[in-house]
Motif scaffolding. Structure first.
Motif, PDB file in Angstrom:
ATOM      1  N   ARG A   1    -105.708  27.164  28.205  1.00 47.98           N
ATOM      2  CA  ARG A   1    -106.766  28.141  28.456  1.00 47.98           C
ATOM      3  C   ARG A   1    -108.135  27.580  28.072  1.00 47.98           C
ATOM      4  NH1 ARG A   1    -105.969  33.616  25.509  1.00 47.98           N
ATOM      5  NH2 ARG A   1    -105.067  32.308  23.887  1.00 47.98           N
ATOM      6  N   TYR A   2    -109.124  27.831  28.929  1.00 46.26           N
ATOM      7  CA  TYR A   2    -110.461  27.322  28.626  1.00 46.26           C
ATOM      8  C   TYR A   2    -111.562  28.336  28.908  1.00 46.26           C
ATOM      9  CZ  TYR A   2    -114.797  24.701  28.676  1.00 46.26           C
ATOM     10  OH  TYR A   2    -116.078  24.292  28.430  1.00 46.26           O
ATOM     11  N   TRP A   3    -111.581  28.916  30.098  1.00 44.79           N
ATOM     12  CA  TRP A   3    -112.692  29.780  30.486  1.00 44.79           C
ATOM     13  C   TRP A   3    -112.740  31.021  29.601  1.00 44.79           C
ATOM     14  CZ3 TRP A   3    -115.788  27.005  33.264  1.00 44.79           C
ATOM     15  CH2 TRP A   3    -115.238  25.962  34.008  1.00 44.79           C
ATOM     16  N   LEU A   4    -113.947  31.462  29.261  1.00 40.68           N
ATOM     17  CA  LEU A   4    -114.115  32.559  28.306  1.00 40.68           C
ATOM     18  C   LEU A   4    -113.367  33.813  28.727  1.00 40.68           C
ATOM     19  CD1 LEU A   4    -117.885  32.136  27.369  1.00 40.68           C
ATOM     20  CD2 LEU A   4    -115.877  31.454  26.051  1.00 40.68           C
ATOM     21  N   ALA A   5    -113.286  34.066  30.026  1.00 38.16           N
ATOM     22  CA  ALA A   5    -112.544  35.242  30.503  1.00 38.16           C
ATOM     23  C   ALA A   5    -111.070  35.167  30.125  1.00 38.16           C
ATOM     24  CB  ALA A   5    -112.693  35.370  32.021  1.00 38.16           C
ATOM     25  N   ASP A   6    -110.542  33.945  29.967  1.00 39.58           N
ATOM     26  CA  ASP A   6    -109.130  33.773  29.629  1.00 39.58           C
ATOM     27  C   ASP A   6    -108.817  34.228  28.208  1.00 39.58           C
ATOM     28  OD1 ASP A   6    -108.811  32.663  32.133  1.00 39.58           O
ATOM     29  OD2 ASP A   6    -108.968  30.595  31.427  1.00 39.58           O
ATOM     30  N   PHE A   7    -109.837  34.347  27.353  1.00 34.86           N
ATOM     31  CA  PHE A   7    -109.613  34.708  25.950  1.00 34.86           C
ATOM     32  C   PHE A   7    -109.922  36.177  25.666  1.00 34.86           C
ATOM     33  CE2 PHE A   7    -110.384  30.112  25.828  1.00 34.86           C
ATOM     34  CZ  PHE A   7    -109.305  29.697  25.064  1.00 34.86           C
ATOM     35  N   ARG A   8    -110.201  36.947  26.690  1.00 33.44           N
ATOM     36  CA  ARG A   8    -110.579  38.344  26.467  1.00 33.44           C
ATOM     37  C   ARG A   8    -109.427  39.179  25.939  1.00 33.44           C
ATOM     38  NH1 ARG A   8    -114.516  40.202  31.482  1.00 33.44           N
ATOM     39  NH2 ARG A   8    -116.471  39.568  30.502  1.00 33.44           N
TER      40      ARG A   8
ATOM     41  N   ILE B   1    -104.675  30.508  19.911  1.00 29.57           N
ATOM     42  CA  ILE B   1    -103.609  30.349  18.918  1.00 29.57           C
ATOM     43  C   ILE B   1    -103.446  28.883  18.510  1.00 29.57           C
ATOM     44  CG2 ILE B   1    -101.138  30.665  18.475  1.00 29.57           C
ATOM     45  CD1 ILE B   1    -101.221  32.992  20.489  1.00 29.57           C
ATOM     46  N   SER B   2    -103.168  28.025  19.465  1.00 31.40           N
ATOM     47  CA  SER B   2    -102.916  26.620  19.164  1.00 31.40           C
ATOM     48  C   SER B   2    -104.217  25.891  18.856  1.00 31.40           C
ATOM     49  CB  SER B   2    -102.225  25.946  20.349  1.00 31.40           C
ATOM     50  OG  SER B   2    -103.100  25.884  21.465  1.00 31.40           O
ATOM     51  N   LYS B   3    -104.098  24.696  18.319  1.00 30.42           N
ATOM     52  CA  LYS B   3    -105.315  23.924  18.017  1.00 30.42           C
ATOM     53  C   LYS B   3    -106.068  23.589  19.298  1.00 30.42           C
ATOM     54  CE  LYS B   3    -103.556  19.152  18.093  1.00 30.42           C
ATOM     55  NZ  LYS B   3    -103.382  17.899  17.330  1.00 30.42           N
ATOM     56  N   GLU B   4    -105.327  23.343  20.393  1.00 30.27           N
ATOM     57  CA  GLU B   4    -105.976  23.046  21.668  1.00 30.27           C
ATOM     58  C   GLU B   4    -106.762  24.249  22.179  1.00 30.27           C
ATOM     59  OE1 GLU B   4    -102.573  20.280  21.112  1.00 30.27           O
ATOM     60  OE2 GLU B   4    -102.778  22.463  21.048  1.00 30.27           O
ATOM     61  N   GLU B   5    -106.176  25.446  22.034  1.00 25.92           N
ATOM     62  CA  GLU B   5    -106.880  26.649  22.479  1.00 25.92           C
ATOM     63  C   GLU B   5    -108.102  26.931  21.606  1.00 25.92           C
ATOM     64  OE1 GLU B   5    -103.436  29.322  24.684  1.00 25.92           O
ATOM     65  OE2 GLU B   5    -104.110  29.883  22.670  1.00 25.92           O
ATOM     66  N   ARG B   6    -107.983  26.701  20.304  1.00 22.66           N
ATOM     67  CA  ARG B   6    -109.128  26.919  19.422  1.00 22.66           C
ATOM     68  C   ARG B   6    -110.268  25.964  19.784  1.00 22.66           C
ATOM     69  NH1 ARG B   6    -108.005  30.259  15.178  1.00 22.66           N
ATOM     70  NH2 ARG B   6    -105.788  30.666  14.769  1.00 22.66           N
ATOM     71  N   PHE B   7    -109.907  24.718  20.052  1.00 26.48           N
ATOM     72  CA  PHE B   7    -110.922  23.749  20.468  1.00 26.48           C
ATOM     73  C   PHE B   7    -111.571  24.187  21.779  1.00 26.48           C
ATOM     74  CE2 PHE B   7    -112.300  20.243  23.094  1.00 26.48           C
ATOM     75  CZ  PHE B   7    -113.047  19.463  22.228  1.00 26.48           C
ATOM     76  N   ASN B   8    -110.742  24.538  22.760  1.00 28.45           N
ATOM     77  CA  ASN B   8    -111.267  24.915  24.069  1.00 28.45           C
ATOM     78  C   ASN B   8    -112.181  26.136  23.994  1.00 28.45           C
ATOM     79  OD1 ASN B   8    -109.846  22.811  25.164  1.00 28.45           O
ATOM     80  ND2 ASN B   8    -108.662  24.038  26.601  1.00 28.45           N
ATOM     81  N   HIS B   9    -111.797  27.103  23.153  1.00 28.51           N
ATOM     82  CA  HIS B   9    -112.606  28.316  23.041  1.00 28.51           C
ATOM     83  C   HIS B   9    -113.972  28.002  22.451  1.00 28.51           C
ATOM     84  CE1 HIS B   9    -113.297  32.588  21.354  1.00 28.51           C
ATOM     85  NE2 HIS B   9    -113.530  32.607  22.646  1.00 28.51           N
ATOM     86  N   ALA B  10    -114.010  27.204  21.379  1.00 27.35           N
ATOM     87  CA  ALA B  10    -115.292  26.835  20.769  1.00 27.35           C
ATOM     88  C   ALA B  10    -116.126  25.995  21.742  1.00 27.35           C
ATOM     89  CB  ALA B  10    -115.049  26.064  19.472  1.00 27.35           C
ATOM     90  N   HIS B  11    -115.468  25.070  22.418  1.00 25.74           N
ATOM     91  CA  HIS B  11    -116.132  24.208  23.400  1.00 25.74           C
ATOM     92  C   HIS B  11    -116.749  25.054  24.513  1.00 25.74           C
ATOM     93  CE1 HIS B  11    -116.417  21.408  26.821  1.00 25.74           C
ATOM     94  NE2 HIS B  11    -116.349  20.407  25.973  1.00 25.74           N
ATOM     95  N   ALA B  12    -115.984  26.015  25.038  1.00 24.97           N
ATOM     96  CA  ALA B  12    -116.461  26.854  26.138  1.00 24.97           C
ATOM     97  C   ALA B  12    -117.660  27.699  25.723  1.00 24.97           C
ATOM     98  CB  ALA B  12    -115.335  27.759  26.636  1.00 24.97           C
TER      99      ALA B  12
END
Length: 260
Positions: A134-141, A146-157
């Motif tokens: 998951r990367y795009w901000l809408a995907d985290f609504r 949860i995972s380290k990859e998702e945390r990175f992607n969310h901050a990056h986005a």
């Protein structure tokens, strides 16, 4: 206007920002080497019938030129390259422009980088998110990372979103970018660059502007409609391994901080 653009669309000389919020300052601390965000955007184009296939944008039947832009965290554009065909992949545009000695492309210093989306290659100078995550901000609504990859992607986005907001201001101010006048194509390209120059002038000289104020705290919810999938562009193996290691280090640090 083209002379003016060459004077006002230039790399910033420091990491200091004057209009960045506390939330974005915290995000900036996660990516200390980030000096801006890089992305392409589509601008409406009017081209002869026999050239339209190359400019049709992503199956919509409308013609566009693909514009490559870099902005800093004040929403000031530090580089613009206009005139590419609408069907050109974002990654291809970057590779061609970066390798063109006449483009003046501002490569980051060795320890710095631009934030880019997954349409680009994760290599030295260009930090992209984890793919197939998951990367795009809408995907985290609906569900938090949860995972380290998702945390990175969310901050990056969230931090990379500055260029989406900068493009939002630009296109809201200049409707001609959505409905171009039928000038010769070189003039259309120059019109685009002139719009970027005026955008920078307003921002650099701290002119009170409702559009900038409206977009400063907004997160533009976008999806990957510009770049499609990922093109296989060859960069040096050493450079891609360096950036992969750096991305993992940031992700591990984020995950560790969140776990404590």
């Amino acid at each position: 206007m083209m002379s003016f653009a060459r004077e006002i669309i230039v790399p910033t000389s420091s990491d200091e920002t004057t209009n960045i919020s506390e939330r974005h300052q915290r995000l900036k601390a996660i990516f200390p080497g980030a000096i801006g965000a890089l992305d392409g955007t589509l601008v409406h184009a009017v081209v002869p019938t026999n050239q339209q296939n190359c400019y049709r944008g992503r199956g919509k039947g409308v013609c566009y030129q693909n514009v490559l832009g870099i902005c800093d965290f004040d929403m000031i554009f530090t580089f613009v390259w206009a005139g590419w065909e609408g069907i050109a992949h974002d990654s291809r545009v970057l590779k061609e422009v970066a390798s063109n000695p006449t483009s003046g492309f501002p490569f980051p210093p060795p320890d710095k980088y631009y934030l880019c989306d997954a349409a680009y290659t994760n290599t030295r100078g260009f930090l992209t998110p984890y793919r197939n995550t998951r990367y795009w901000l809408a995907d985290f609504r609906r569900r938090r990372p949860i995972s380290k990859e998702e945390r990175f992607n969310h901050a990056h986005a969230q931090l990379r979103n500055v260029i989406e907001r900068a493009y939002g201001v630009l296109k809201a101010r200049f409707p001609i970018l959505k409905q171009m006048a039928p000038y010769p194509f070189p003039v259309q390209r120059d019109v685009v660059i002139a719009c970027f120059a005026v955008h920078n002038f307003i921002r650099k000289y701290n002119i009170q502007d409702e559009l900038f104020m409206g977009f400063e705290e907004m997160n533009m919810v976008t999806h990957n409609v510009q770049g499609g999938g990922s093109e296989s562009i060859e960069w040096g193996l050493e450079d891609t391994e360096y950036m992969t290691t750096l991305r993992n280090q940031i992700a591990n640090q984020l995950f560790s901080t969140a776990s404590n």
